[in-house]
Design an enzyme around this catalytic site. Structure first.
Site: not given
Ligand code: AGP
Length: 613
Positions: A27, A74, A100, A486, A490, A493, A509
């Protein structure tokens, strides 16, 4: 990306923690550390860089015990260094924390604690948590109660694990929001705690996944789960398959659902190491960007396919508004047939999750030949799109398995925003106040995403109404227009329902002719500069008998009287609103497809990586 491992039992905690962290190494991280209770005292070892360096430190300064916690970090607040690595310890040396997430209000908490006489030994937001726990422990309450009270002070989303020499028979783990899961593994006379299943899978398959706002007190022989408000929770034990696929799926039914929920964490990781919240600055070192280069850019082309191209459309708005760079978005499969005006002052920026999409690579080759400065935003490390570019930004999302891209959509949105701020800064077109405000807004993102995810059941209720639709029209305007594209992509698909995304202003239009009672209209109307225009669009669709579902901002008084259903999202700084408004649309598509009994992770005719032109 941060990882957590903890152990309590009869074996050596040090070895189990080091092995567990190793399993999360893929990761990515910049430093690591562990704390083990040895002869009643907490011993800490922390090291910058790879786990092998931490292992070498442990070999040189051995530590052993039967309870311990470890972490790979990180950096978010404070540079990568041993001093900033977790675990963090308080002034008494009796409490340690690994964490985290981002403590959104850490500056206020730090000031408050400093005024009480606390001195800090790191620059991290995490250290505030351990001092808060110590503050409450000094009032002679239990560790459990002190942790609970400390957590009630935190804003943001978090996975937190605590250990104390005061109560050496337990580990306390908590989850707030979705900044990383917290999983507890049940062994024989031993228990494990981790951020991710693979870290502990070699020891046990029996696991409990904490939900948001839950806290577990874990002892060698069991655990007790409660809400953060002290309500007991009946936990469910999941038996996770040995194979890496089902192990990785964890508590979720599908990878797509897991990846939607991982966005709090992936976006926290996206900010990690890049955003300096104190200075209000952005760092993107792998881009090799110099002020000289920033200043000579006269134009940018963003090129990508599918979902990645929708991220690029939002990116155009960032580049033009924030960095003042004229920007065009080109579908990669068309780019090669254009005659783009490119010279050495033109940037061509490719966006690709896989980094192997043939059309995107072909567009990059063309840009290379014409002498452009070539950049990429890529998820797959080492992929061609990363190698071909002069500089890149790596999405910090971890692998995306579901064919429908979700977390690899929101990560580049934030990457593009950060890139625009960095360019704007280097080009001298952003004053300090605006730059700092833009950077400060980023801190809100993981929690706002988490708050959308908490509303999954509300979206499911709308999915139940729409599951038998044959068509759907998604409308958006301005910065949320690409989110209409988007949302429609989604849905089509994975549910095979015909769906179109459309700029709302274009309805009159032509497409408005399609609207009748059989055409659900999904409109994006969060509080952004195009809100009023969207209201009139929604009224027009309603007037033609359409059933209207609106993505709207919490507290909006007008939308409920216009819409048949509302998908509520929390109030968000408008430039970042696409990151938030797409979340209910991802969840909606997911649930419609599962209600239709479809294979959402591997929809028909689609591949994750499209390596043919
Ligand atoms: C997204 O849900 C799609 N499956 C697809 O549009 C995808 O985004 C596109 O093929 C681009 O892929 P890439 O990001 O790996 O280049």
């Amino acid at each position: 990306m941060c990882g957590i491992v903890g152990y309590i039992g009869e074996k050596d905690a040090t070895e189990i923690i080091l092995n567990g962290l190793k399993r999360l190494e893929y990761r990515g991280y910049d430093s690591a550390g562990l704390a083990v209770l040895q002869n009643g005292k907490i011993e800490i070892r922390r090291e910058l860089g790879k786990l092998s360096r931490l292992a070498a430190l442990v070999a040189a300064q051995p530590v052993a015990g039967k309870i311990g916690i470890g972490h790979t970090r990180w950096a978010t607040h404070g540079e990568p260094s041993a001093r900033n690595a977790h675990p963090h310890v308080g002034a008494t040396g009796e409490v340690v924390v690994v964490h985290n997430g981002i403590v959104e209000n850490y500056l206020e908490l730090r000031e408050e604690l400093a005024s009480e006489g606390v001195s800090f030994s790191s620059e991290t937001d995490t250290e505030t948590i351990v001092h808060l726990i110590e503050r409450y422990l000094s009032t002679r309450i239990t560790l459990e109660e002190a942790v609970r009270r400390a957590l009630q002070n935190l804003k943001g989303a978090h996975g937190i694990v605590v250990m104390s020499s005061r109560e050496p028979d337990k580990i306390i783990a908590a989850r707030i929001g979705n900044a990383g899961g917290v999983v507890i593994g049940i062994g024989e006379n031993e228990m494990y705690v981790a951020s991710d299943v693979p870290a502990i899978l070699e020891h046990t398959r029996r696991m409990i996944f904490l939900e948001s706002h839950q806290m577990a007190v874990v002892t060698q022989h069991g655990l007790m789960v409660q809400t953060l408000e002290s309500q007991p929770v009946k936990h469910q034990v999941h038996v996770v398959g040995w194979d890496p696929v089902s192990a990785e799926k964890g508590e979720y039914r599908h990878f797509m659902q897991k990846e939607i929920h991982e966005q709090v964490r992936s976006l926290t990781d996206t900010l990690a190491g890049r955003v300096d919240f104190d200075a209000g600055r952005i760092r993107l070192p792998q881009l090799n960007l110099t002020p000289e280069l920033s200043n000579r850019i006269t134009k940018m082309y963003i090129t990508a396919c599918g979902t990645a191209s929708h991220a690029g459309m939002v990116g155009k708005i960032y580049m033009e508004r924030i960095a003042k760079i004229p920007t065009e978005v080109n579908i990669a499969s068309e780019f090669r047939y254009h005659e783009p005006i490119i010279d050495q002052n033109t940037v061509v920026l490719a966006i690709s999750q896989s980094g192997e999409t043939a059309d995107t690579l072909a567009a990059m080759e063309k840009a290379r030949k014409q002498g452009a400065v070539l950049w990429s935003i890529v998820n797959a490390i080492g992929s061609q799109a990363m190698r071909l570019a002069d500089g890149y930004i790596s999405m910090q999302t971890g692998p995306e398995i579901g064919v429908a891209s979700t977390k690899a959509f929101t990560a580049p949105l934030v990457d593009l925003y950060m890139l625009a701020v960095l360019l704007g800064d280097q080009r001298g077109v952003l004053d300090e106040e605006s730059r700092k405000a833009l950077v400060a807004d980023l801190r809100l993102i993981p929690d706002l995403v988490g708050r959308c995810l908490d509303r999954e059941n509300d979206v499911l209720a709308v999915a139940q109404k729409l599951k038998d639709a044959r068509n759907a029209l998604y409308l958006g305007r301005g910065i949320n227009m690409p989110i209409a594209y988007e949302g429609a992509l989604k849905l089509k698909e994975i549910s095979y329902i015909h769906a179109e995304g459309y700029p709302a202003g274009e309805m009159k239009h032509g497409p408005i002719a399609l609207v009748d009672e059989d055409m659900p209209v999904i409109a994006l109307a969060p509080k952004d500069p195009w809100y009023e225009k969207m209201i009139s669009q929604i009224e027009q669709a309603k007037a033609r008998g359409g059933s209207v579902i609106v993505v709207a901002t919490d507290g909006d008084q007008r939308i409920p009287s216009l819409a048949d259903h509302v998908l509520w999202v929390p109030d968000t700084p408008w430039l970042l609103s696409p990151v938030i408004s797409v979340i209910p649309l991802q969840i909606l598509a997911y649930h419609i497809a599962t209600l239709r009994g479809l294979d959402v992770d591997q929809p028909r005719n689609l591949a994750k990586s499209v390596t043919v032109e």
